[in-house]
Write a protein that holds these residues in place. Structure first.
Motif, short mmCIF file in Angstrom:
data_model
loop_
_atom_site.label_atom_id
_atom_site.label_comp_id
_atom_site.label_asym_id
_atom_site.label_seq_id
_atom_site.Cartn_x
_atom_site.Cartn_y
_atom_site.Cartn_z
N PRO A 56 11.07 9.25 4.61
CA PRO A 56 12.45 8.76 4.52
C PRO A 56 13.02 8.85 3.09
CG PRO A 56 10.94 6.91 4.64
CD PRO A 56 10.11 8.15 4.84
N ASP A 57 12.19 9.29 2.16
CA ASP A 57 12.64 9.39 0.76
C ASP A 57 12.55 10.84 0.30
OD1 ASP A 57 12.94 6.54 0.28
OD2 ASP A 57 10.74 6.43 0.37
N PRO A 58 13.41 11.20 -0.66
CA PRO A 58 13.30 12.55 -1.23
C PRO A 58 11.97 12.68 -1.97
CG PRO A 58 14.85 11.24 -2.50
CD PRO A 58 14.48 10.41 -1.29
N MET A 59 11.41 13.87 -1.95
CA MET A 59 10.13 14.11 -2.57
C MET A 59 10.25 15.21 -3.65
SD MET A 59 7.56 12.31 -1.57
CE MET A 59 7.23 11.08 -0.31
N GLN A 60 9.59 14.96 -4.77
CA GLN A 60 9.47 15.99 -5.81
C GLN A 60 8.04 16.50 -5.75
OE1 GLN A 60 9.20 14.97 -10.04
NE2 GLN A 60 10.84 16.48 -10.45
N ILE A 61 7.91 17.81 -5.67
CA ILE A 61 6.61 18.45 -5.60
C ILE A 61 6.41 19.26 -6.87
CG2 ILE A 61 5.09 19.93 -4.27
CD1 ILE A 61 5.98 17.43 -2.76
N LEU A 62 5.43 18.87 -7.69
CA LEU A 62 5.05 19.64 -8.87
C LEU A 62 3.80 20.43 -8.53
CD1 LEU A 62 5.37 16.85 -11.62
CD2 LEU A 62 7.16 18.37 -10.74
N TYR A 63 3.72 21.66 -8.96
CA TYR A 63 2.56 22.49 -8.65
C TYR A 63 2.20 23.36 -9.86
CZ TYR A 63 6.26 25.93 -7.71
OH TYR A 63 7.35 26.75 -7.79
N GLY A 109 -1.05 26.28 -11.18
CA GLY A 109 -2.18 27.15 -10.82
C GLY A 109 -1.81 28.55 -11.27
N PRO A 110 -1.95 29.54 -10.44
CA PRO A 110 -1.47 30.88 -10.81
C PRO A 110 0.04 30.89 -11.07
CG PRO A 110 -2.99 31.04 -8.96
CD PRO A 110 -2.70 29.58 -9.15
N VAL A 111 0.72 29.98 -10.39
CA VAL A 111 2.16 29.82 -10.61
C VAL A 111 2.44 28.33 -10.83
CG1 VAL A 111 4.46 30.07 -9.60
CG2 VAL A 111 2.73 31.82 -9.17
N THR A 112 3.33 28.03 -11.76
CA THR A 112 3.67 26.64 -12.06
C THR A 112 5.16 26.43 -11.82
OG1 THR A 112 1.95 26.51 -13.74
CG2 THR A 112 3.68 24.84 -13.84
N GLY A 113 5.49 25.29 -11.23
CA GLY A 113 6.89 25.00 -10.99
C GLY A 113 7.07 23.64 -10.35
N ALA A 114 8.29 23.38 -9.91
CA ALA A 114 8.63 22.10 -9.29
C ALA A 114 9.75 22.31 -8.31
CB ALA A 114 9.02 21.08 -10.35
N ILE A 115 9.67 21.60 -7.19
CA ILE A 115 10.74 21.62 -6.21
C ILE A 115 11.02 20.20 -5.77
CG2 ILE A 115 10.25 23.95 -5.35
CD1 ILE A 115 8.75 22.62 -3.01
N THR A 116 12.23 19.97 -5.27
CA THR A 116 12.60 18.67 -4.72
C THR A 116 13.08 18.89 -3.29
OG1 THR A 116 13.22 17.80 -6.87
CG2 THR A 116 14.08 16.66 -4.94
N ILE A 117 12.51 18.10 -2.35
CA ILE A 117 12.87 18.21 -0.94
C ILE A 117 13.60 16.92 -0.56
CG2 ILE A 117 12.01 18.60 1.39
CD1 ILE A 117 9.48 19.76 0.18
N GLY A 118 14.73 17.10 0.11
CA GLY A 118 15.53 15.95 0.48
C GLY A 118 14.84 15.04 1.47
N ALA A 119 15.35 13.83 1.61
CA ALA A 119 14.77 12.82 2.49
C ALA A 119 15.00 13.18 3.95
CB ALA A 119 15.38 11.46 2.18
N CYS A 120 14.10 12.75 4.80
CA CYS A 120 14.22 12.93 6.25
C CYS A 120 14.76 11.62 6.84
CB CYS A 120 12.85 13.27 6.85
SG CYS A 120 12.85 13.37 8.66
N GLY A 121 15.99 11.66 7.34
CA GLY A 121 16.61 10.44 7.81
C GLY A 121 15.96 9.86 9.05
N SER A 122 15.31 10.69 9.81
CA SER A 122 14.69 10.23 11.07
C SER A 122 13.22 9.90 10.90
CB SER A 122 14.84 11.32 12.16
OG SER A 122 16.19 11.64 12.38
N CYS A 123 12.71 10.01 9.71
CA CYS A 123 11.27 9.84 9.48
C CYS A 123 10.97 8.44 8.96
CB CYS A 123 10.77 10.89 8.49
SG CYS A 123 11.01 12.59 9.04
N THR A 124 9.71 8.04 9.13
CA THR A 124 9.23 6.75 8.65
C THR A 124 7.94 6.96 7.88
OG1 THR A 124 7.96 6.35 10.68
CG2 THR A 124 10.25 5.54 10.62
#
Length: 539
Positions: free
Chosen positions: A443-450, A452-467
């Protein structure tokens, strides 16, 4: 005659005493035979009067003595004795002026009074006036010679006093050996005041003639730290000596007027150059700034900009060493010092501004090198801070993107140290490598840092129907499995190998981040799911 006057008087003394008249007359006659009449006054003698007056001028009262006027002679002796008691031994201060005036008045009065008495009073000795006159003339040599001898003795006493003052001043100067300038300065001022007084008031005296030579000794003593190569300690005394050119005339100083110049310039340069790059030490900007303003055309002033450039170059060499972080404060200080010094001069301002720009550029590259060094040393928290500061401070630096990747990797490594063994790069995957799609069952937005061979970061929006899930196990079994929910997602292209992830909730700062790692093979596509757990489950 006396018989006739006394004999017929029955009421006289003889009659009262019952003596015969004949006996009375005889007794009185005997008495008058022993009382001769007073001598008639001597005729006036002006030459004798003059001799007596001159004799009294000797101060010995001889005029009175030769006339047997002992009381007056004694008064002259007393007056002369008082004068001698005061005048001897001879002191530099001499005889008080008031006493001398009184004594001269006494002599004049004695001469005048003696001359008046000598008009009619014969001399007991000598009888011949020519001898008395000669004696008077000879005895005039007594006061004249005494005065000359006293003047010579007084002049010698004054010379000795002045020499004593000079010696005392010299002792004050020589006694400062080993003392700091601050503690010795009062003695220097006292000695200098003595030298100045001798030059102003007794230049021709023996002491006054020695002052120029002693001033040379004075200068060498004050500047002793320079001779000992204690350049920082030499600045204050040499500055003091430089200021004396406005106190002592150039004629008295001679070559000493410019004697401190080169020495002070050298001291300012040596001390200031030693302080280049030292944080919290103002000697560099203060001393080198004084050099540039006081001696702008000196050879020492011409060395300032090259010295700053050399110090910057030496410090910058440490960027590629094992401790690049240590040189950054030095480079920052050198840049600030160069900029400050540029405002103290016009002749070398351009060179110093260039030095300041060079230092700033070195700080920029040094900051990046510091962050890399911290990361490789396992100081991941410091590396994150350093790289974040670098990216924000130098947004146009070519290394900005890689610095951001180091920051991402450092954050992951703080939670998963194994991730820190991978050195981030700016490499990126493409559609022909590994494709990873990540779904967000939270239910909350998530930031994913990664990293390894490739480095970066993404942010995924919250899922309104999820718990949230009650446990990790529950999440792993059920997350992202509800086909009726369209889960927010993001796709990243990676290279084959192990990739480390850090998942953190950007909507709730109270949650803890979670780390995981995945092994990816080339040519495959992967789907991952992120979810949240809570001890309260779906309540």
């Amino acid at each position: 005659m006396f018989e006739d006057q006394r004999g017929g008087n029955e009421d006289g003394p003889g009659a009262e005493e019952g003596l015969p008249a004949e006996e009375v007359s005889a007794t009185e006659q005997i008495q008058f035979q022993f009382q001769p009449p007073p001598e008639p006054p001597a005729p006036t003698d002006r030459r004798r009067a003059a001799v007596v007056g001159v004799l009294n001028l000797s101060g010995l009262g001889l005029g009175y003595a030769l006339m047997r006027r002992w009381v007056a002679a004694t008064l002259c002796w007393i007056a002369t004795g008082i004068l001698l008691l005061v005048a001897l031994p001879v002191e530099p201060s001499g005889v008080p002026g008031g006493l001398l005036v009184v004594y001269l008045i006494v002599l004049v009065l004695a001469a005048v009074h003696g001359a008046l008495r000598g008009l009619r009073t014969p001399l007991a000795w000598p009888r011949r006036p020519q001898v008395a006159a000669a004696l008077a003339v000879v005895l005039l040599a007594v006061p004249i010679g005494g005065t000359a001898l006293y003047s010579q003795a007084h002049a010698n006493a004054v010379q000795q006093m002045l020499l004593g003052q000079l010696d005392q001043a010299d002792l004050l100067v020589s006694g400062t050996a080993g003392e700091s300038f601050a503690s010795a300065e009062p003695q220097y001022n006292t000695a200098l005041a003595t030298y100045q007084n001798l030059l102003n008031n007794n230049r021709g005296s023996q002491a006054g003639q020695k002052v120029p030579g002693q001033l040379a000794v004075f200068y060498q003593t004050v500047a002793a730290p320079y001779a000992q190569r204690d350049y920082c300690d030499a600045i204050a005394p040499l500055t003091y000596l430089l200021g004396l050119s406005g106190t002592v005339t150039a004629g008295d100083l001679g070559s000493l007027a410019t004697w401190p110049d080169d020495r002070l310039a050298t001291s300012l340069y040596q001390c200031g150059a030693a302080g280049l790059g030292t944080s919290g030490n103002s000697t560099a900007t203060t001393d080198l700034g004084q050099l540039l303003t006081t001696f702008p055309t000196s050879s020492q002033a011409g060395k300032v900009a090259p010295a700053v450039a050399a110090a910057i170059n030496t410090a910058a060499n440490g960027i590629g060493g094992s401790k690049p972080c240590a040189v950054i404060p030095t480079l920052q200080t050198l840049g600030s010092q160069a900029s400050t010094l540029a405002g103290s001069t016009t002749g070398t301002a351009a060179a110093l501004h260039k030095d300041s720009a060079t230092a700033s550029a070195d700080v920029e590259s040094g900051t990046y090198a510091c962050g890399v060094s911290q990361y490789k040393s396992g100081d991941f928290s410091d590396a994150e801070t350093t790289m974040n500061n670098f990216a924000s401070t130098y947004p146009n630096d070519p290394n900005k993107a890689l610095a951001q990747n180091f920051s991402i990797a450092a954050q992951i490594a703080q939670q998963e140290p194994a991730a820190g063994k991978v050195i981030p790069t700016v490499a990126a995957g493409d559609s022909n490598s590994v494709t990873v799609t990540i779904l967000n069952d939270s239910p909350d937005p998530m930031q994913i840092l990664y990293t390894g061979p490739v480095t970066g970061a993404i942010t995924i929006g919250a899922c309104g129907s999820c718990t949230t899930y009650s446990s990790t196990q529950a999440g792993q079994q059920n997350a992202c499995s509800n086909s009726s929910i369209t889960y927010p997602q993001a796709t990243i292209n990676l290279l084959p190998g192990t990739t480390y992830y850090l998942q953190q909730n950007t909507g709730d700062s109270g949650t803890s981040p979670n780390t995981t790692s995945e092994q990816y093979d080339a040519g495959n596509a992967y789907t991952d799911c992120t979810f949240e757990t809570s001890i309260f489950g779906t309540l």
